[in-house]
Design a protein around this motif. Structure first.
Motif, PDB file in Angstrom:
ATOM      1  N   GLU A  10      -3.390   0.096  -3.532  1.00 45.66           N
ATOM      2  CA  GLU A  10      -4.910   0.369  -3.868  1.00 45.66           C
ATOM      3  C   GLU A  10      -5.573   0.211  -5.035  1.00 45.66           C
ATOM      4  OE1 GLU A  10      -5.519   3.928  -1.034  1.00 45.66           O
ATOM      5  OE2 GLU A  10      -6.414   4.843  -3.067  1.00 45.66           O
ATOM      6  N   SER A  11      -4.628   0.676  -6.060  1.00 49.13           N
ATOM      7  CA  SER A  11      -5.038   0.655  -7.295  1.00 49.13           C
ATOM      8  C   SER A  11      -5.210  -1.035  -7.765  1.00 49.13           C
ATOM      9  CB  SER A  11      -4.090   1.126  -8.376  1.00 49.13           C
ATOM     10  OG  SER A  11      -4.149   2.522  -8.125  1.00 49.13           O
ATOM     11  N   ARG A  53      -6.068  -3.313  -5.528  1.00 47.42           N
ATOM     12  CA  ARG A  53      -7.375  -3.730  -4.903  1.00 47.42           C
ATOM     13  C   ARG A  53      -8.442  -3.471  -5.525  1.00 47.42           C
ATOM     14  NH1 ARG A  53      -7.311  -1.576   1.195  1.00 47.42           N
ATOM     15  NH2 ARG A  53      -9.208  -2.486   1.337  1.00 47.42           N
ATOM     16  N   ILE A  54      -8.661  -2.235  -6.042  1.00 42.74           N
ATOM     17  CA  ILE A  54      -9.554  -1.819  -6.901  1.00 42.74           C
ATOM     18  C   ILE A  54      -9.993  -2.576  -8.095  1.00 42.74           C
ATOM     19  CG2 ILE A  54     -10.598   0.257  -8.378  1.00 42.74           C
ATOM     20  CD1 ILE A  54      -9.183   2.050  -6.256  1.00 42.74           C
ATOM     21  N   ALA A  55      -8.832  -2.905  -8.726  1.00 42.25           N
ATOM     22  CA  ALA A  55      -8.874  -3.684  -9.892  1.00 42.25           C
ATOM     23  C   ALA A  55      -8.957  -5.325  -9.628  1.00 42.25           C
ATOM     24  CB  ALA A  55      -7.450  -3.678 -10.882  1.00 42.25           C
ATOM     25  N   ASP A  89       0.034   3.935  -3.656  1.00 44.67           N
ATOM     26  CA  ASP A  89      -1.098   3.862  -4.271  1.00 44.67           C
ATOM     27  C   ASP A  89      -1.231   2.729  -5.196  1.00 44.67           C
ATOM     28  OD1 ASP A  89      -1.560   6.255  -3.030  1.00 44.67           O
ATOM     29  OD2 ASP A  89      -0.869   7.615  -4.721  1.00 44.67           O
ATOM     30  N   TYR A  90      -0.193   2.155  -5.674  1.00 44.43           N
ATOM     31  CA  TYR A  90      -0.551   0.931  -6.772  1.00 44.43           C
ATOM     32  C   TYR A  90      -0.854  -0.147  -5.919  1.00 44.43           C
ATOM     33  CZ  TYR A  90       3.807  -1.498  -5.172  1.00 44.43           C
ATOM     34  OH  TYR A  90       4.709  -2.016  -4.528  1.00 44.43           O
TER      35      TYR A  90
END
Ligand SMILES: Nc1ncnc2c1ncn2[C@@H]1O[C@H](COP(=O)(O)OP(=O)(O)OP(=O)(O)O)[C@@H](O)[C@H]1O
Ligand SMILES: [Mg+2]
Lengths: 282, 292
Positions: free
Chosen positions: A177-178, A180-182, A174-175
């Motif tokens: 994905e995080s 990418r969002i960041a 998940d990190y």
């Protein structure tokens, strides 16, 4: 999970023993011209096949005895270590750089980069490694450089396979994905997020590979395909020792011990460092 | 008032063509909490990922639009979209352990978004993050900033992620089952914290959960999802007082009541499930027709 708490300690002893031996052997190799008691190439037929210092008939100053040509075995071992370490560091580093980079790309990006790289690795690994090495050196010509190149060319796939698998696991976390969002880009995530998490494995493999490189170099020396000059190598010493095993066992046994301890130490060091650098176990 | 998030007819498919989202349409108004309820595999997380632009590579959005503050995300270039979404939407993830990178310190992970998306310098970002850590009631914040994720408890990690989510003052937060991975004792605290932060910052939240008990506490609007299809949407009091769909009624019966814990909890009946399967089949039929 009590085992996870006891493990690092058990490995720590090994880590220090392994690191200690490697530092010692490396120091001897680096300082060989000043430390080695004799010229490793100087022959003296009057002093041929002298036994090690504790045996009857040993000559003072020739600690580990001499070979059939009267050359000092200890000095030859120390000089042989120079070549062993040089090959270990250069070949393993080269294999590591190429293999880890490709493995990281394949594992993180997946898709066609992964298919191409994995295909190449499969084909590569279908060659028997020792035969491959002999073939390569035969083509490249003997010498230190060819040995290093041959080992790197053969063994980058070890790094590639392991790092690919690990990068693949990490890239599904998940990190990522995080990140990418960041606002991280793909390459940024690969280098700053995924690479640090596969680093412990890279370090462990690197250390293990140094041991393997020493063995491969020894095998090539053994079959007389390594360094063309008279410079002593551990594999060369073993080959010589084999011929005189019945008259002078020490010529075979001491190089074998040096080789064994060094290779074992590299693999133990790798395990220990992996534990040390693992973000969860450290 | 423009909704802060509008999704219209969103469909997404897996490689075989099976749809994980079927014509999903929903709104979230500014400052409002919409609960997204459904059982495991209903596609709740997919909706969140579609909004945030992080759908798995195997999943394709095949129809529908997503609007943030009236701006159609599909009309933007990938990089513009990333910046717009990054500046206005944040995620509170389900598992606070895997959502944090094990080999990076908390402080640097918390400031990523402020530095990368908002372009703040590091000092300003850290000042902001310290404020937020105070707000989520982390006492030894300097130690936390220097820690690695595994050095914190699960509850602390989730507090860190809540602080991170609110740091950029997003208009919308996607909270994807933010308490599921936590100890039961910590769940209530974290839920209360999210509710408090939400009120103070007047942030809209799309709150993903499969627990209707939680829905009643935190949200004003509810969307019920099954098999990627919206079953029912209503205000929270209407939905609890007068559920329209048999599946919603079944879900309500299957939820233990906090005020009446002894009441019988019934599983969803087979005839309700059969009805749902029929609806999915009808929906598939309509979709195939639409594709031609
Ligand atoms: N990476 C993926 N690739 C392909 N299919 C996926 C992927 N992730 C999830 N799916 C499928 O998509 C569907 C919806 O998944 P989703 O994660 O949105 O469910 P969910 O409602 O969030 O469930 P949960 O409560 O378990 O989190 C599931 O059927 C799942 O099998
Ligand atoms: Mg989910």
């Amino acid at each position: 999970m009590p085992s996870e708490h006891t493990r690092p300690h058990r490995f720590n002893t090994r880590l220090w023993l392994a690191g200690g031996w490697l530092l010692f052997a490396l120091a001897l190799a680096l300082l060989a011209p000043w430390i080695a008691p004799h010229d490793p190439l100087a022959q003296d037929l009057l002093y041929g096949r002298l036994p090690p210092f504790w045996s009857e008939g040993a000559e003072p100053g020739l600690w580990l005895g001499t070979d059939s040509l009267g050359r000092d075995l200890l000095s030859r071992l120390i000089y042989g270590g120079r070549i062993a370490f040089m090959v270990a560091f250069a070949a393993a580093t080269a294999a590591c750089l190429v293999g880890s980079t490709l493995g990281l790309i394949a594992g993180y990006f997946g898709g066609w980069p992964d298919r191409i790289i994995s295909r190449i690795v499969d084909i590569w690994m279908s060659f028997p490694p020792v035969l491959f090495a002999i073939l390569l050196v035969a083509v490249l010509g003997t010498g230190l450089h060819s040995v290093i190149i041959a080992i790197a060319v053969i063994d980058w796939t070890r790094f590639c396979r392991v790092i690919r698998a690990e990068a693949m696991v990490q890239s599904r976390m998940d990190y990522v994905e995080s990140a990418r969002i960041a606002g991280f880009g793909r390459i940024g995530i690969m280098i700053k997020e995924v690479l640090p998490n596969v680093m412990p494995s890279i370090i462990a493999l690197l250390s293990l590979e140094m041991g393997i490189a020493i063995i491969v170099e020894a095998i090539l020396s053994f079959v007389n395909l390594s360094i063309a000059t008279d410079d002593p190598t551990w594999g060369g010493l073993i080959a010589e020792g084999r011929l005189s095993i019945h008259q002078a066992w020490w010529v075979l046994v001491f190089p074998l011990i040096a080789l064994f301890l060094t290779v074992l130490s590299f693999s133990q060091l790798g395990e220990g460092l992996k534990q040390r650098f693992d973000p969860i176990l450290r | 008032m423009t909704p802060c998030l509008t999704i219209t007819n969103l469909s997404a498919t897996l490689p075989g063509g099976a749809r994980v989202l079927r014509d999903v349409s929903l709104d979230v108004n500014p400052g409002e909490v919409r609960a997204l309820v459904g059982e495991s595999g209903a596609g709740k997380s997919m909706i969140g990922k579609a909004i945030l632009g992080v759908l798995p590579s195997s999943v394709r959005q095949v129809s529908g639009e997503i609007f943030l503050d009236g701006q159609d995300l599909g009309a933007l270039s990938a990089s513009k979209r990333r910046i717009l979404v990054g500046a206005n939407v944040a995620l509170i993830p389900q598992d606070p352990l895997t959502a944090l990178n094990p080999s990076r310190r908390i402080g640097s992970q918390m400031t990523d978004q402020l530095i990368k998306i908002l372009g703040w310098n590091s000092a300003k970002a850290y000042t902001r993050i310290r404020q937020l850590l105070d707000e989520v009631q982390i006492r030894d914040r300097e130690r936390v900033l220097r820690s690695y994720p595994h050095e914190l408890s699960g509850g602390m990690r989730q507090r860190v992620l809540i602080a991170t989510a609110f740091a950029a003052e997003p208009k919308l937060i996607v909270a994807d089952e933010p308490t599921t991975a936590l100890d039961v004792t910590v769940q209530k605290q974290i839920l209360r914290l999210i509710a408090t932060m939400q009120r103070q910052h007047a942030t809209a939240i799309l709150f993903v959960t499969h627990d209707l008990g939680v829905v009643a506490k935190i949200s004003q609007q509810v969307t019920v999802l099954y098999g990627g299809m919206i079953i029912e949407q209503a205000g929270v009091s209407d939905l609890f007082a007068d559920p329209q769909h048999a599946y919603t009624r079944a879900l309500l019966r299957a939820t233990p009541r906090y005020n009446d814990p002894d009441a019988r909890v019934e599983p969803v009946q087979p005839d309700v499930l059969a009805g749902l399967q029929n609806e999915l089949a009808a929906n598939d039929h309509a979709w195939e027709k639409h594709l031609g």
